[in-house]
Structures are given as C-alpha cells and as structure tokens.
Design an enzyme around this catalytic site. Structure first.
Site, mmCIF file in Angstrom:
data_model
loop_
_atom_site.group_PDB
_atom_site.id
_atom_site.type_symbol
_atom_site.label_atom_id
_atom_site.label_comp_id
_atom_site.label_asym_id
_atom_site.label_seq_id
_atom_site.Cartn_x
_atom_site.Cartn_y
_atom_site.Cartn_z
ATOM 1 N N ASP A 142 19.663 160.440 -61.583
ATOM 2 C CA ASP A 142 19.711 159.888 -62.930
ATOM 3 C C ASP A 142 19.088 160.841 -63.942
ATOM 4 O O ASP A 142 19.661 161.091 -65.010
ATOM 5 C CB ASP A 142 18.981 158.535 -62.949
ATOM 6 C CG ASP A 142 18.953 157.912 -64.331
ATOM 7 O OD1 ASP A 142 19.892 157.183 -64.663
ATOM 8 O OD2 ASP A 142 17.996 158.179 -65.087
ATOM 9 N N TYR A 170 21.709 155.953 -66.038
ATOM 10 C CA TYR A 170 22.917 156.463 -65.395
ATOM 11 C C TYR A 170 23.105 155.883 -64.003
ATOM 12 O O TYR A 170 24.242 155.695 -63.556
ATOM 13 C CB TYR A 170 22.913 157.989 -65.371
ATOM 14 C CG TYR A 170 23.263 158.546 -66.726
ATOM 15 C CD1 TYR A 170 24.571 158.528 -67.179
ATOM 16 C CD2 TYR A 170 22.284 159.054 -67.568
ATOM 17 C CE1 TYR A 170 24.903 159.014 -68.433
ATOM 18 C CE2 TYR A 170 22.605 159.538 -68.826
ATOM 19 C CZ TYR A 170 23.922 159.518 -69.255
ATOM 20 O OH TYR A 170 24.241 159.983 -70.503
ATOM 21 N N ASP A 171 22.042 155.583 -63.297
ATOM 22 C CA ASP A 171 22.184 154.853 -62.036
ATOM 23 C C ASP A 171 22.800 153.479 -62.287
ATOM 24 O O ASP A 171 23.760 153.074 -61.630
ATOM 25 C CB ASP A 171 20.824 154.688 -61.355
ATOM 26 C CG ASP A 171 20.411 155.928 -60.581
ATOM 27 O OD1 ASP A 171 21.288 156.662 -60.102
ATOM 28 O OD2 ASP A 171 19.198 156.158 -60.444
ATOM 29 N N VAL A 172 22.227 152.754 -63.244
ATOM 30 C CA VAL A 172 22.753 151.432 -63.575
ATOM 31 C C VAL A 172 24.157 151.544 -64.159
ATOM 32 O O VAL A 172 25.062 150.778 -63.805
ATOM 33 C CB VAL A 172 21.816 150.702 -64.556
ATOM 34 C CG1 VAL A 172 22.438 149.400 -65.044
ATOM 35 C CG2 VAL A 172 20.467 150.423 -63.890
#
Length: 399
Positions: A142, A170-172
C-alpha cells in the site's frame, strides 16, 4: 428488517488470499451473503494472524476482516490436499488470490489450471502491479502504491514532507475494486455460463479516483501540489481553527459562502470584498481569506460554530478522532458499530455494513474462524472420508 436472503446468497467463493486486500474483498462478498471458504496454510495460517493487537492470543485485525467466512487449513504443496482443493474449485463460482505473480503457477492453483477444472470459474487475482507489465514481478505494498500514484506528493501541507493517508487506502481500494468487479463478472457468468480472470492491481485501482487532478493535468498540464485541508477548486472548503480546536467548513458555492459571512460569522462585508467576490477570487486569495475567517472563528468554541453553521445550513462538522467517530450518535443509529461473539475474543465490536438494502440486507452472521476451525466439516461436505482426514492431519497436510 427484511427476512429475505442477502443479495449475494448463492454465490460460492473460495478465498486463497491473505493479509488485507483479498480478505477485504471476500469480507464484502460475505457480508452481502456469499458463502466464503477461506483457505489458510497449516500452523501459522494467514499472516495477519500474527499482527496485533491480540485478545486471548487471537489477532483482532484478523478477526475484523475475516468475519462471515468458514475457515479450513490446507497445505497446497501437498498433492493429495491439492486434489481436495480442486474438488472445491468445481463447487466454487469465484476464487480470490493475492499471491505474488508466478506463485500460483508453482502451487498448481493458477487460472489456467483451475479454469480447466471449472470453465465457469471467476478467478480474481489481486497483486501489487497486475499480472502484466514491467513491474508485475515486484512485490506490491500500500505505501509503495501511494508513492507511485502521486497521492503522497499532494497530501500534507505545502512545503512539508510527503505524507501517506492515515489508512491503507490502496489495500482497501483494491479489495473494493475486486469486489465490484467480481459482482460484474458474476452477472456475466449467470447470463452466459462463462468464467474469466480478473486482474486487479494495487498500483492502478486508485488512479481513477484522481478525477479533479486528472482534469487539471490533461487539460492544462497542472500537476497537483499539497494543499493541506483546502480543496483544489472551491473555497472556503477546509479545516479552520476555532477557539478550542478545528472544524471543517464546506462553503463550496456562492450561496453557502454568503450564508457563512452573513449568518454565521457576522461579516457581511466579506461578501462584497473584491478579493472574495467569486469562488475563483476566493481561491486566488485564499492566503488572505483564511486568517480573516480564523480570526472570526477564534471568538467561540468548535461546538458553538457547528451549531451556528447548522442553523444557517452551512455544511460543517467536527474533526473527530477514531474513538469519537465510533461513538458518534449518527453512526450508532445507522448500525455502523455492531457486536458479535467470538470464541476467543469474546464479545467484540466491529464496523457495520455501510450498504443499506431495503429488501435484501447483508448481515454480520459469523465471527472469523479460528485456524482450521471448519476443516473437518468442509472436507466432510466435499466427501473426504474420516480416515483420510485423519491421515492428512497426522502428516500436517491439513489442520
């Protein structure tokens, strides 16, 4: 509350992912009714099980992102166990994985292998940079994605150090992009019987969010710079200091700007000030406008100004910390904090489901599984005899 089944009831998902992006995707699908079987390696399981904080030896992080899933522990390097996984693939509508590019091929769980077993399969790969391109073999994180896409260069105060977002956006974001992409592919699968691979990249999923910045760059070559809490095209639309802390003000159009001056801070003279006549004028002269507004706001506390803004229909709000947010009466009334019983963590609170369906709502039905909690049950459901399960467990192929 409706007693109908959730909207994704009937979707069957095999979750081979770990840590955050993949599990977040499958959590969303499970919350909306999909049947999700999470596959973890024996002994250690999903790497997020080793991430604190811990309650009674269990990771709270893992428990929050893996709710509503069944959990099995299989050694995918074992040929006999892998054959059992292939039976699960025949059952599944969807497989989600977030291995580094190339690893699934070595494990025999790549798209080509699994789609040959189940041509209807939707196979979603989430990786740092995607399955192709010059960066595809790199590991993705991320933080690196935040740097690569430019968001860190425009976050923070002008002249300050680059700042990342306070959460792993960015992970989410990759998890959410994967979830809605899977739902779109599922509609196609229902219509045509055809499966496909979905290629999701952490480094790409957030780029479409840069709509204002892209408009400025492609129209006139303007590269976005840090603006603190200020908006790029509206003013005043930012955090402002009051007598006891900050609030956010969203006077984003002429009508609310005039209400702010006249009905909230008692400065109608600012409306006719040539520096602030239009939104463009206010943007151009924001360095002069901000101290004038903060001088007015310094005369009372945040709660007073929020009340005045609300009375005048000027959008505003507090700057909560996360604890404040989780105790906000609006979020509580909207069911955004729920409680579920976990076999080791006990009664645990977690964030609720943000989508409110009038007829087919999702639900938090089940706590995250302990490592291998459902292995025996799932294997029995796929026809694995008891003696074979015992043999596999004795040599560590399952847990």
């Amino acid at each position: 509350m409706s007693n109908r089944l959730p909207p994704l009831s009937g979707m069957k998902v095999l979750d081979l992912s770990q840590i955050m992006a993949g599990p977040y995707c499958t959590m969303v699908l499970a919350d909306l009714g999909a049947e999700v079987i999470k596959v973890e390696k024996p002994v250690t399981g999903d790497d997020s099980r080793e991430m604190g904080p811990y309650v009674n030896g269990e990771s709270s992080c893992f428990a929050h992102i893996n709710r509503n899933k069944q959990g099995v522990s299989l050694n995918l390097k074992d040929p006999e166990t892998r054959e059992i996984l292939y039976d699960m693939v025949r059952w599944a509508d969807v497989v989600v994985e977030n291995y580094r590019v190339g690893v699934t091929k070595s494990l025999g769980v790549d798209y080509e292998t699994l789609s040959a077993i189940n041509p209807r399969l939707i196979y979603c790969s989430i990786s740092g940079y995607g399955q192709t391109g010059p960066y595809s073999r790199k590991g993705g994180f991320d933080l690196v994605a935040q740097g690569l896409t430019g968001i860190m260069s425009m976050t923070g105060e002008p002249g300050g150090r680059p700042l990342k977002s306070g959460i792993a956006i960015y992970d989410v974001g990759a998890g959410l992009t994967a979830a809605y992409s899977i739902m779109a592919a599922y509609v196609h699968q229902i219509r045509s019987g055809e499966g496909q691979q979905i290629d999701i990249s952490l480094a790409e999923c957030g780029l479409p969010w840069f709509v204002w910045e892209a408009a400025a760059y492609f129209a006139e070559g303007t590269v976005a710079q840090p603006t603190g809490s200020r908006h790029r095209v509206s003013a005043p639309y930012q955090a402002l200091r009051t007598g006891d802390g900050f609030i956010v003000i969203g006077a984003a159009n002429q009508r609310t700007w005039e209400k702010l001056c006249r009905d909230v801070i008692g400065r109608p003279d600012l409306i006719d000030d040539p520096r602030f006549l239009t939104n463009m004028d206010r943007m151009t002269n924001i360095e002069a406008l901000e101290p004038l507004l903060e001088e007015a706001f310094a005369s009372a506390d945040a709660a007073t100004w929020i009340a005045r803004c609300e009375a005048a229909s000027v959008p505003c709000g507090p700057i909560n910390d996360f604890g404040d947010a989780m105790n906000d009466p609006h979020y509580l009334a909207r069911g955004m904090v729920e409680q579920i019983e976990h076999p080791k963590l006990g009664a645990m609170k977690m964030i609720g489901i943000p989508t409110k369906f009038s007829k087919t709502p999702g639900a938090i039905r089940k706590a995250a599984p302990l490592l291998g909690e459902d292995t025996d049950l799932v294997l029995r459901n796929f026809g694995v005899p008891e003696d074979q399960i015992a043999s596999l467990r004795a040599r560590g192929a399952v847990q």
